[in-house]
Design an enzyme around this catalytic site. Structure first.
Site, PDB file in Angstrom:
ATOM      1  N   ASP A 101      25.913  -0.613  -2.515  1.00  0.00           N
ATOM      2  CA  ASP A 101      24.969   0.361  -3.080  1.00  0.00           C
ATOM      3  C   ASP A 101      23.625  -0.322  -3.357  1.00  0.00           C
ATOM      4  OD1 ASP A 101      23.625   2.227  -4.646  1.00  0.00           O
ATOM      5  OD2 ASP A 101      24.659   1.568  -6.462  1.00  0.00           O
TER       6      ASP A 101
ATOM      7  N   HIS B 143      19.561   3.712 -12.155  1.00  0.00           N
ATOM      8  CA  HIS B 143      20.468   4.869 -12.156  1.00  0.00           C
ATOM      9  C   HIS B 143      20.347   5.624 -13.470  1.00  0.00           C
ATOM     10  CE1 HIS B 143      23.692   2.116 -13.935  1.00  0.00           C
ATOM     11  NE2 HIS B 143      23.701   3.135 -14.761  1.00  0.00           N
TER      12      HIS B 143
ATOM     13  N   PRO C   4      29.666   4.577  -4.748  1.00  0.00           N
ATOM     14  CA  PRO C   4      28.253   4.963  -4.903  1.00  0.00           C
ATOM     15  C   PRO C   4      27.747   4.682  -6.310  1.00  0.00           C
ATOM     16  CG  PRO C   4      29.644   6.903  -5.129  1.00  0.00           C
ATOM     17  CD  PRO C   4      30.575   5.736  -4.851  1.00  0.00           C
ATOM     18  N   CYS C   5      26.432   4.584  -6.424  1.00  0.00           N
ATOM     19  CA  CYS C   5      25.738   4.436  -7.714  1.00  0.00           C
ATOM     20  C   CYS C   5      26.121   5.588  -8.630  1.00  0.00           C
ATOM     21  CB  CYS C   5      24.237   4.448  -7.428  1.00  0.00           C
ATOM     22  SG  CYS C   5      23.196   4.751  -8.859  1.00  0.00           S
ATOM     23  N   PRO C   6      26.438   5.405  -9.897  1.00  0.00           N
ATOM     24  CA  PRO C   6      26.420   4.140 -10.644  1.00  0.00           C
ATOM     25  C   PRO C   6      27.800   3.513 -10.824  1.00  0.00           C
ATOM     26  CG  PRO C   6      26.485   5.963 -12.190  1.00  0.00           C
ATOM     27  CD  PRO C   6      26.634   6.556 -10.807  1.00  0.00           C
TER      28      PRO C   6
END
Lengths: 78, 372
Positions: free
Chosen positions: A41, B336, A14-16
């Site tokens: 992702d 992000h 998953p991010c990041p």
């Protein structure tokens, strides 16, 4: 385009995490060589180019891995 | 429910009721229950309050009372406003900035049209007015949507510089801007949302200029008086009272907030591998967004909440869709590790200093735990 010397598999991260793995893998690649990160992702599509811009590396482009997963290619500049 | 000790730094999502709204709401709840269309005493009372609310909101937004309608939300105001313009022009195509609120994007997706166009923004999130005008000057375009200010990064849009072709109306979504900056003057329809300025939730505003063709796109007549059914008269009046109070103190609050946000911008920019996004000057006074490399948006938001600071994030992991913010993506910004901070009217310098210290510590801690 010559084949990347290194590919990192971040398909299920998953991010990041794909960007973290990309940063960690960069020193293993010679300056001028390519590094590819495979990541499903959706944030990676935006964040790999943004990482390249922020870290002074070259974003080469997006490809597909054999299984269809997005594969983002980076060239180490420094 | 947020802890009473939390420093709430998410006013761009929703604000606490302004004290003026609270007083008005409590008084109006007892008086404003009647049907404003009836001629009995309770109906006349409700009509008086509703007309008063419209008059106050109209004056605050530099409009006429009969140009103002109340909706159930800012989102509904955008949907009715934009689709009502295209229904009236008979052309479904909508041209909009790439960083408009999701309510605009959803209205665009509602009716397919080959004339729809999303106009790119620069790295600050600003639309080029010439690009917008060029996109609008194509067959099939029935309306243009451009926000007054961006809800995620605070950048002001050059609305008053937009020169649209004749017969193509402009809807300005002012939800993020009302109460914070002077509004653009060049628009045919304008929308806003009361809970963003200190009014109660459940009150949106749609203003349609006289002379602008607008047809109700949903069931019902074409009047602005009772959009979407029976109005919440007490809430509308409280929203009006809040707007009046917020505008009276706007300049003083904005000067203070602008400086406090500059302090946060400097603290964020001092963090390694951190990008502050949005225009540093032509921006909302109370809002700042930045993204930290190698940090999860959910991680940093949760960490800051544990430290007593309530903030928002445009990162994918914090979104119901798991897609990153379309605003950050359109700007080419890092999606992000994103944090959006929006100050309230009472946020203090001490609270901001506490936030900056907590932010610095938490970003370093999260990166250290990730092995970076």
């Amino acid at each position: 385009m010559s084949a990347p010397t290194t590919e990192i598999d971040c398909r299920d991260l998953p991010c990041p995490r794909p960007i973290i793995e990309l940063a960690k893998a960069l020193p293993s690649v010679a300056v001028g060589d390519l590094l590819a990160v495979v990541a499903r992702d959706p944030a990676a599509r935006h964040d790999v180019p943004a990482w390249c811009r922020m870290r002074g590396q070259e974003y080469v482009g997006e490809e597909r891995a054999a299984d269809g997963a997005p594969r983002y290619v980076v060239r180490r500049l420094s | 429910m947020s802890s009473p000790r939390e420093v709430y730094l998410d006013s761009a999502s929703s604000t606490p009721l302004h004290p003026a709204a609270r007083e008005t709401l409590l008084a109006a709840v007892d008086r404003g229950y009647g049907d404003p269309r009836r001629l009995h005493a309770a109906g006349r009372d409700a009509r008086l309050l509703l007309d008063n609310a419209r008059a106050v909101v109209a004056e605050c937004l530099d409009a006429r009372p009969d140009e103002v309608g109340f909706t159930a939300s800012g989102t509904e105001a955008v949907h009715r406003g934009l689709l009502g313009l295209t229904t009236a022009t008979g052309r479904d195509g909508i041209v909009h900035g790439a960083v408009e609120h999701s309510s605009v994007l959803h209205a665009v997706a509602w009716r397919s049209s080959s004339a729809h166009a999303s106009v790119a923004v620069d790295v600050t999130g600003r639309v080029d007015p010439a690009d917008l005008a060029a996109a609008a000057d194509r067959p099939g375009v029935g309306a243009v949507a451009l926000q007054a200010a961006n809800q995620e990064v605070g950048t002001l849009q050059p609305v008053d510089e937009v020169e649209l072709p004749a017969g193509v109306p402009l809807l300005v979504d002012a939800a993020a801007a009302v109460g914070h900056v002077p509004l653009p003057r060049r628009w045919d329809a304008l929308t806003a949302s009361a809970h963003k300025w200190g009014g109660p939730a459940g009150v949106g505003v749609l203003v349609v200029r006289r002379g602008t063709r607008w047809t109700n796109p949903f069931p019902g007549d074409d009047g602005l008086d009772q959009l979407g059914g029976f109005p919440d008269v007490p809430a509308a009046l409280a929203a009006a009272a809040a707007l009046q109070a917020v505008l009276a103190e706007r300049e003083e609050v904005a000067v203070r907030q602008f400086a406090l946000v500059d302090r946060i911008r400097a603290a964020a920019a001092a963090l390694p591998d951190t990008e502050v996004v949005g225009d540093p000057v032509a921006r909302l006074p109370h809002l700042v967004t930045f993204s930290c490399l190698y940090v999860g948006g959910d991680e940093i938001v949760s960490a800051l909440a544990r430290r007593g600071f309530g903030v928002a994030s445009g990162s994918a992991c914090t979104a119901s869709t798991l897609e990153p913010s379309h605003v950050l993506a359109a700007m080419g910004a890092l999606t992000h590790g994103n944090v959006r901070v929006s100050l309230g009217r009472e946020t203090t310098a001490d609270q901001v200093e506490g936030f900056c210290a907590a932010l610095t510590e938490e970003v370093h801690r999260i990166r250290a735990e990730a092995g970076l």
